[in-house]
Design a protein around this motif. Sequence first.
Motif, mmCIF file in Angstrom:
data_model
loop_
_atom_site.group_PDB
_atom_site.id
_atom_site.type_symbol
_atom_site.label_atom_id
_atom_site.label_comp_id
_atom_site.label_asym_id
_atom_site.label_seq_id
_atom_site.Cartn_x
_atom_site.Cartn_y
_atom_site.Cartn_z
ATOM 1 N N ALA A 206 0.850 -1.189 0.000
ATOM 2 C CA ALA A 206 0.000 0.000 0.000
ATOM 3 C C ALA A 206 0.882 1.234 0.000
ATOM 4 N N LEU B 283 1.040 4.916 0.616
ATOM 5 C CA LEU B 283 0.197 5.851 1.356
ATOM 6 C C LEU B 283 0.483 7.285 0.948
ATOM 7 N N PHE C 216 -3.649 -1.906 7.631
ATOM 8 C CA PHE C 216 -3.611 -2.226 6.201
ATOM 9 C C PHE C 216 -3.381 -3.714 5.969
ATOM 10 N N LEU D 56 -6.584 -5.324 5.713
ATOM 11 C CA LEU D 56 -7.235 -5.089 4.416
ATOM 12 C C LEU D 56 -6.689 -6.005 3.327
ATOM 13 N N PHE E 236 -3.043 -6.150 2.676
ATOM 14 C CA PHE E 236 -1.713 -5.725 2.254
ATOM 15 C C PHE E 236 -0.635 -6.383 3.104
ATOM 16 N N VAL F 285 3.218 -1.448 4.055
ATOM 17 C CA VAL F 285 2.869 -0.069 3.692
ATOM 18 C C VAL F 285 4.161 0.689 3.401
ATOM 19 N N ILE G 223 -2.994 4.575 -2.544
ATOM 20 C CA ILE G 223 -4.238 4.940 -1.872
ATOM 21 C C ILE G 223 -4.424 6.428 -2.118
ATOM 22 N N VAL H 287 -10.310 1.692 8.060
ATOM 23 C CA VAL H 287 -9.012 1.930 8.701
ATOM 24 C C VAL H 287 -9.182 2.737 9.979
#
Length: 375
Positions: A77, A79, A105, A108, A110, A113, A197, A231
Amino acid sequence: MFQHLHSIFVDLQRCEGCAACIDECPMRAIHLPHGKAVVIHERCIDCGQCMLACPRRAISAVTDTLESLSQHAYKIALLAPSLEVLLDSESPSGRVSSRDLGSAFSNLGFDEVFEVARAARVVAFIVERHIEERKGQAPLLSTSCPAALRLVQARFPGLMTHTARVLSPMEVAARLAKEKAAGKTGLSIGQIGAFFISPCPAKVTETERPILTTRSAVDGVIGIDRIYGTVVKQLAEKGSRKGQYELPDGTERETGTDRPAQTVQGGRLRRLKVSGIQTVTGLLEEMERGRPVDADLIELHACAGGCLGGPLNPRNPLEKTTDVGRLIEKYRRRRGCYDDQCLLSIYKKRSFESTAPVGPGSTETPEQVGCVGSP
């Protein structure tokens, strides 16, 4: 990733033909042939101003979904700095910890990050060197906002020679993150997916049809609005602790400003920050007419207030912040992830420059040049 010419989508059942979107579009890319808004795709730059203007919420952005993660063995991810500012503003401590952010994350889907702010330091260093080499020539235009860049390309093509010849922080972040993950996991670059994202629809189109490279290293763009509530709920349940990570020295998160234009003196550069699509257009018109601008770098942001004003953000914390300068300063100068020698090595090898379009994994990252302090 889905295949669409543009991210902007009009729900004709919701549209009442009020023409509010037409008034805000800087490209005259919307018309009402049968009393309903229709996007002229050849003109649209996906700035999202029509989304913000529509009172019926009939205009939205098509972005990737979390289901697209399944196409990759390892998922990263990316960010956006504006997302981190939003999440920090939700935290009672004023800062979300790296551990809690990674955990949220991970839930979710992932595996990792990666903060795009790290890549922004690399981009800033390259731009600074370009400006030093230019020695007093006309100011450079930033390339971090794809909507602003497409505006230049479409309406002011003569100013494209003023754009900084470097990939955007999003693209650099995808390359840095993939190379790091490949070294850590032993997977090939093709098995690793990097998902931005995003606060705006223009990032979607930029990965589909990039301007500064032949092929984007970003494998998908997921709107902040798709994951934000989940989140925030997870972080609230954890009671997020004060974070330990820091931003690279000299990097400023894309918080923008409550004023349309702001001159920032800092480091080696004289920066002029311009936000809001109408203000950006006005400045570009003046530049096209030959007006001199007292700056080395002009940072263009299509959204008012910068990326925090992006149409895919669920809210803008600047709206209720009286001391905007303090919020911006909070993210201004921190210890660097890369030392100057590392950055100089990247620059000398012309890594991440848009003058030679690159594909995923074909640039040399800090790890490959043996840099100290790589993330």
